[in-house]
Scaffold this motif. Structure first.
Motif, PDB file in Angstrom:
ATOM      1  N   SER A 216      -4.394  -8.184  -1.772  1.00  0.00           N
ATOM      2  CA  SER A 216      -4.105  -9.327  -2.602  1.00  0.00           C
ATOM      3  C   SER A 216      -4.540  -9.184  -4.043  1.00  0.00           C
ATOM      4  O   SER A 216      -3.931  -9.313  -4.943  1.00  0.00           O
ATOM      5  CB  SER A 216      -4.463 -10.863  -2.176  1.00  0.00           C
ATOM      6  N   CYS A 217      -5.941  -8.816  -4.085  1.00  0.00           N
ATOM      7  CA  CYS A 217      -6.564  -8.539  -5.230  1.00  0.00           C
ATOM      8  C   CYS A 217      -6.258  -7.572  -5.969  1.00  0.00           C
ATOM      9  O   CYS A 217      -5.725  -7.480  -7.442  1.00  0.00           O
ATOM     10  CB  CYS A 217      -8.025  -8.610  -5.298  1.00  0.00           C
ATOM     11  N   GLY A 218      -5.830  -6.309  -5.450  1.00  0.00           N
ATOM     12  CA  GLY A 218      -5.361  -5.246  -5.803  1.00  0.00           C
ATOM     13  C   GLY A 218      -4.113  -5.345  -6.538  1.00  0.00           C
ATOM     14  O   GLY A 218      -3.883  -4.677  -7.480  1.00  0.00           O
ATOM     15  N   GLN A 219      -3.185  -5.920  -5.776  1.00  0.00           N
ATOM     16  CA  GLN A 219      -1.809  -6.099  -6.158  1.00  0.00           C
ATOM     17  C   GLN A 219      -1.735  -7.176  -7.573  1.00  0.00           C
ATOM     18  O   GLN A 219      -0.973  -6.715  -8.549  1.00  0.00           O
ATOM     19  CB  GLN A 219      -0.837  -6.709  -5.390  1.00  0.00           C
ATOM     20  N   SER A 220      -2.612  -7.747  -7.644  1.00  0.00           N
ATOM     21  CA  SER A 220      -2.676  -8.977  -8.766  1.00  0.00           C
ATOM     22  C   SER A 220      -3.538  -8.048  -9.876  1.00  0.00           C
ATOM     23  O   SER A 220      -3.118  -8.479 -11.228  1.00  0.00           O
ATOM     24  CB  SER A 220      -3.275  -9.906  -8.446  1.00  0.00           C
ATOM     25  N   GLU A 221      -4.243  -7.235  -9.720  1.00  0.00           N
ATOM     26  CA  GLU A 221      -5.142  -6.414 -10.778  1.00  0.00           C
ATOM     27  C   GLU A 221      -4.520  -5.108 -11.295  1.00  0.00           C
ATOM     28  O   GLU A 221      -5.128  -4.708 -12.411  1.00  0.00           O
ATOM     29  CB  GLU A 221      -6.285  -6.532 -10.469  1.00  0.00           C
ATOM     30  N   ILE A 222      -3.750  -4.457 -10.284  1.00  0.00           N
ATOM     31  CA  ILE A 222      -3.665  -3.085 -10.901  1.00  0.00           C
ATOM     32  C   ILE A 222      -2.750  -2.892 -11.919  1.00  0.00           C
ATOM     33  O   ILE A 222      -2.737  -1.864 -12.658  1.00  0.00           O
ATOM     34  CB  ILE A 222      -2.812  -2.266  -9.606  1.00  0.00           C
ATOM     35  N   GLY A 223      -2.045  -3.787 -12.350  1.00  0.00           N
ATOM     36  CA  GLY A 223      -0.956  -3.655 -13.471  1.00  0.00           C
ATOM     37  C   GLY A 223      -1.729  -3.741 -14.932  1.00  0.00           C
ATOM     38  O   GLY A 223      -1.378  -3.020 -15.794  1.00  0.00           O
ATOM     39  N   HIS A 248     -10.772   5.881  10.873  1.00  0.00           N
ATOM     40  CA  HIS A 248      -9.113   5.658  10.989  1.00  0.00           C
ATOM     41  C   HIS A 248      -8.526   5.994   9.860  1.00  0.00           C
ATOM     42  O   HIS A 248      -7.417   5.393   9.828  1.00  0.00           O
ATOM     43  CB  HIS A 248      -9.126   3.857  11.099  1.00  0.00           C
ATOM     44  N   GLY A 249      -8.777   6.930   9.141  1.00  0.00           N
ATOM     45  CA  GLY A 249      -7.622   7.367   8.068  1.00  0.00           C
ATOM     46  C   GLY A 249      -8.070   6.563   7.024  1.00  0.00           C
ATOM     47  O   GLY A 249      -8.648   5.682   6.980  1.00  0.00           O
ATOM     48  N   LEU A 250      -7.087   6.722   5.909  1.00  0.00           N
ATOM     49  CA  LEU A 250      -7.208   5.964   4.594  1.00  0.00           C
ATOM     50  C   LEU A 250      -5.849   5.292   4.251  1.00  0.00           C
ATOM     51  O   LEU A 250      -4.876   6.358   4.300  1.00  0.00           O
ATOM     52  CB  LEU A 250      -7.954   6.876   3.254  1.00  0.00           C
ATOM     53  N   THR A 251      -5.692   4.331   3.954  1.00  0.00           N
ATOM     54  CA  THR A 251      -4.428   3.779   3.779  1.00  0.00           C
ATOM     55  C   THR A 251      -4.130   3.461   1.987  1.00  0.00           C
ATOM     56  O   THR A 251      -5.018   3.059   1.353  1.00  0.00           O
ATOM     57  CB  THR A 251      -4.407   2.409   4.485  1.00  0.00           C
ATOM     58  N   LEU A 252      -3.114   4.116   1.597  1.00  0.00           N
ATOM     59  CA  LEU A 252      -2.974   3.834   0.187  1.00  0.00           C
ATOM     60  C   LEU A 252      -1.876   3.056   0.056  1.00  0.00           C
ATOM     61  O   LEU A 252      -0.626   2.966   0.506  1.00  0.00           O
ATOM     62  CB  LEU A 252      -2.430   5.405  -0.414  1.00  0.00           C
ATOM     63  N   LEU A 253      -2.019   2.156  -1.097  1.00  0.00           N
ATOM     64  CA  LEU A 253      -0.973   1.302  -1.569  1.00  0.00           C
ATOM     65  C   LEU A 253      -0.491   1.890  -2.873  1.00  0.00           C
ATOM     66  O   LEU A 253      -1.230   2.136  -3.745  1.00  0.00           O
ATOM     67  CB  LEU A 253      -1.635  -0.125  -1.625  1.00  0.00           C
ATOM     68  N   TYR A 254       0.885   1.577  -2.721  1.00  0.00           N
ATOM     69  CA  TYR A 254       1.777   2.294  -4.175  1.00  0.00           C
ATOM     70  C   TYR A 254       2.659   1.368  -4.467  1.00  0.00           C
ATOM     71  O   TYR A 254       3.264   0.579  -3.822  1.00  0.00           O
ATOM     72  CB  TYR A 254       2.182   3.669  -3.835  1.00  0.00           C
ATOM     73  N   GLY A 255       3.151   1.566  -5.758  1.00  0.00           N
ATOM     74  CA  GLY A 255       4.795   1.192  -5.978  1.00  0.00           C
ATOM     75  C   GLY A 255       5.061   1.380  -7.603  1.00  0.00           C
ATOM     76  O   GLY A 255       4.068   2.173  -8.126  1.00  0.00           O
ATOM     77  N   GLY A 256       6.086   0.823  -7.960  1.00  0.00           N
ATOM     78  CA  GLY A 256       6.429   1.197  -9.405  1.00  0.00           C
ATOM     79  C   GLY A 256       6.323  -0.181 -10.174  1.00  0.00           C
ATOM     80  O   GLY A 256       6.443  -1.236  -9.551  1.00  0.00           O
ATOM     81  N   PHE A 257       5.953   0.081 -11.445  1.00  0.00           N
ATOM     82  CA  PHE A 257       5.703  -1.135 -12.288  1.00  0.00           C
ATOM     83  C   PHE A 257       6.974  -1.929 -12.603  1.00  0.00           C
ATOM     84  O   PHE A 257       7.093  -3.031 -12.885  1.00  0.00           O
ATOM     85  CB  PHE A 257       5.104  -0.787 -13.533  1.00  0.00           C
ATOM     86  N   ASP A 258       8.137  -1.437 -12.268  1.00  0.00           N
ATOM     87  CA  ASP A 258       9.421  -1.975 -12.677  1.00  0.00           C
ATOM     88  C   ASP A 258       9.833  -2.996 -11.449  1.00  0.00           C
ATOM     89  O   ASP A 258      10.738  -3.582 -11.493  1.00  0.00           O
ATOM     90  CB  ASP A 258      10.522  -1.080 -12.857  1.00  0.00           C
ATOM     91  N   GLY A 259       9.112  -2.666 -10.295  1.00  0.00           N
ATOM     92  CA  GLY A 259       9.403  -3.563  -9.092  1.00  0.00           C
ATOM     93  C   GLY A 259      10.568  -3.317  -8.283  1.00  0.00           C
ATOM     94  O   GLY A 259      10.820  -3.798  -7.183  1.00  0.00           O
ATOM     95  N   SER A 260      11.217  -2.041  -8.562  1.00  0.00           N
ATOM     96  CA  SER A 260      12.325  -1.698  -7.663  1.00  0.00           C
ATOM     97  C   SER A 260      11.842  -0.667  -6.448  1.00  0.00           C
ATOM     98  O   SER A 260      11.007  -0.010  -6.763  1.00  0.00           O
ATOM     99  CB  SER A 260      13.308  -0.981  -8.599  1.00  0.00           C
ATOM    100  N   SER A 261      12.791  -0.970  -5.588  1.00  0.00           N
ATOM    101  CA  SER A 261      12.488  -0.016  -4.336  1.00  0.00           C
ATOM    102  C   SER A 261      12.548   1.422  -4.560  1.00  0.00           C
ATOM    103  O   SER A 261      11.953   2.293  -3.898  1.00  0.00           O
ATOM    104  CB  SER A 261      13.327  -0.476  -3.053  1.00  0.00           C
ATOM    105  N   ASP A 262      13.617   1.641  -5.443  1.00  0.00           N
ATOM    106  CA  ASP A 262      13.807   3.027  -5.824  1.00  0.00           C
ATOM    107  C   ASP A 262      12.686   3.719  -6.519  1.00  0.00           C
ATOM    108  O   ASP A 262      12.227   4.880  -5.977  1.00  0.00           O
ATOM    109  CB  ASP A 262      15.260   3.356  -6.569  1.00  0.00           C
ATOM    110  N   THR A 263      12.132   2.931  -7.543  1.00  0.00           N
ATOM    111  CA  THR A 263      10.742   3.595  -8.287  1.00  0.00           C
ATOM    112  C   THR A 263       9.580   3.596  -7.264  1.00  0.00           C
ATOM    113  O   THR A 263       8.968   4.474  -7.181  1.00  0.00           O
ATOM    114  CB  THR A 263      10.598   2.586  -9.209  1.00  0.00           C
ATOM    115  N   THR A 264       9.509   2.608  -6.345  1.00  0.00           N
ATOM    116  CA  THR A 264       8.331   2.631  -5.382  1.00  0.00           C
ATOM    117  C   THR A 264       8.486   3.790  -4.651  1.00  0.00           C
ATOM    118  O   THR A 264       7.460   4.570  -4.102  1.00  0.00           O
ATOM    119  CB  THR A 264       8.386   1.426  -4.460  1.00  0.00           C
TER     120      THR A 264
END
Length: 305
Positions: A216-223, A248-264
């Motif tokens: 939650s904090c990561g998604q709000s602050e990464i921008g 247990h391995g490492l989970t990575l969260l990712y995305g595009g700053f334009d919010g589109s699924s194609d960019t993500t």
């Protein structure tokens, strides 16, 4: 690169600088708010450091401590070049690095004896378990580890670990970990990860390790972490780090700053390619709504401090 961390009065922190960069920092000091710098080894070791103080127009005061308060020395220099030579030699641990200056032993205050921890066995075990978990994670400094040791068992009515006890405990466990990592050979998986994240940043993707406490904090602050030209992001938070430490391995969260699924999706493909280019195996089903997992993963991250 020199295996040191340089911290300046104006709160800059320079990790693994070159000899030329160290020289530039020494020559720079002297003005208001920028009159000293402190140099620590990588990994940081308790009571081992060098430091220099200088005010424009005056001499340079150079000091180093070699493991204890009764091994704290000082020398004066009238210009930066002899200071640079000494500090560079100290950083490289060269034999005779201190021979160019006249050193005197400083009379430091005696070290106070720290009383032993007064904890129940289960409390002691839980405290050390958490500290070792954070140590294996590899992102905490000695100071941060000591702060955790002091605060971890605090309740509304009880503060069972003093600052001095916390520092003593943190230093003991820190040195244990330093000893363990001296046996490691070659590049580790976390170092491969850092190499991949560096390549992603150079390609315009904001990449952060051990970033914030949760999703939650990561998604709000990464921008706010990326530059104006950043196309997207990838990060993992501290709970992800704990999971990697637990095997247990490492989970990575990712995305595009334009919010589109194609960019993500496109960012996800770039992340996977960068990880695989450094030899890390990933699991991802190409769904932009699913995280990327690095597994298997041998989490051995070298301490910095």
């Amino acid at each position: 690169m020199l295996k040191i961390v340089v911290e300046t009065e104006n709160c800059e922190r320079h990790v693994r600088v070159s000899a030329e960069e160290l020289a530039g920092l020494v020559r720079r000091i002297g003005g208001d708010g920028d009159r000293f710098l402190v140099v620590q080894r990588i990994p940081d070791l308790p009571d081992v450091f060098a430091q220099v103080w200088h005010k424009t127009g005056g001499d340079y005061t150079l000091e180093y401590r070699d493991g204890a308060a009764d091994r704290h020395f000082q020398a004066m220099a009238d210009g930066p070049e002899s200071v640079i030579a000494a500090m560079t030699g100290w950083a490289r641990q060269e034999a005779g690095w201190d021979s160019g200056l006249a050193w005197s032993l400083l009379d430091m205050d005696p070290v106070r004896e720290v009383p032993p921890l007064d904890l129940a066995e289960d409390e002691r075990a839980e405290l050390e378990r958490r500290l070792r978990e954070v140590l294996v994670g590899g992102y905490a400094s000695r100071a941060e580890l000591a702060e955790l040791a002091e605060e971890y068992l605090v309740t509304k009515d009880r503060r069972p670990v003093s600052r001095e006890q916390a520092e003593t405990l943190a230093d003991r466990l820190w040195l244990e970990r330093v000893g363990e990592q001296t046996e490691w050979q070659g590049e580790t998986d976390p170092e491969r990860l850092t190499r991949a994240f560096t390549a992603l940043r150079e390609a315009g993707i904001t990449a952060r390790e051990n970033f914030t406490c949760c999703r939650s904090c990561g998604q709000s602050e990464i921008g706010a972490e990326g530059g104006p030209d950043a196309r997207g992001f990838v990060y993992f938070h501290t709970q992800c780090t704990d999971s990697a430490v637990a095997g247990h391995g490492l989970t990575l969260l990712y995305g595009g700053f334009d919010g589109s699924s194609d960019t993500t999706t496109a960012i996800g493909h770039e992340v996977v390619a960068a990880l695989e280019a450094v030899g890390l195996h990933t699991e991802w089903d190409h769904d932009p709504g699913q995280a990327i997992t690095i597994t298997p993963l041998d989490w051995r991250r070298r301490l910095v401090g």
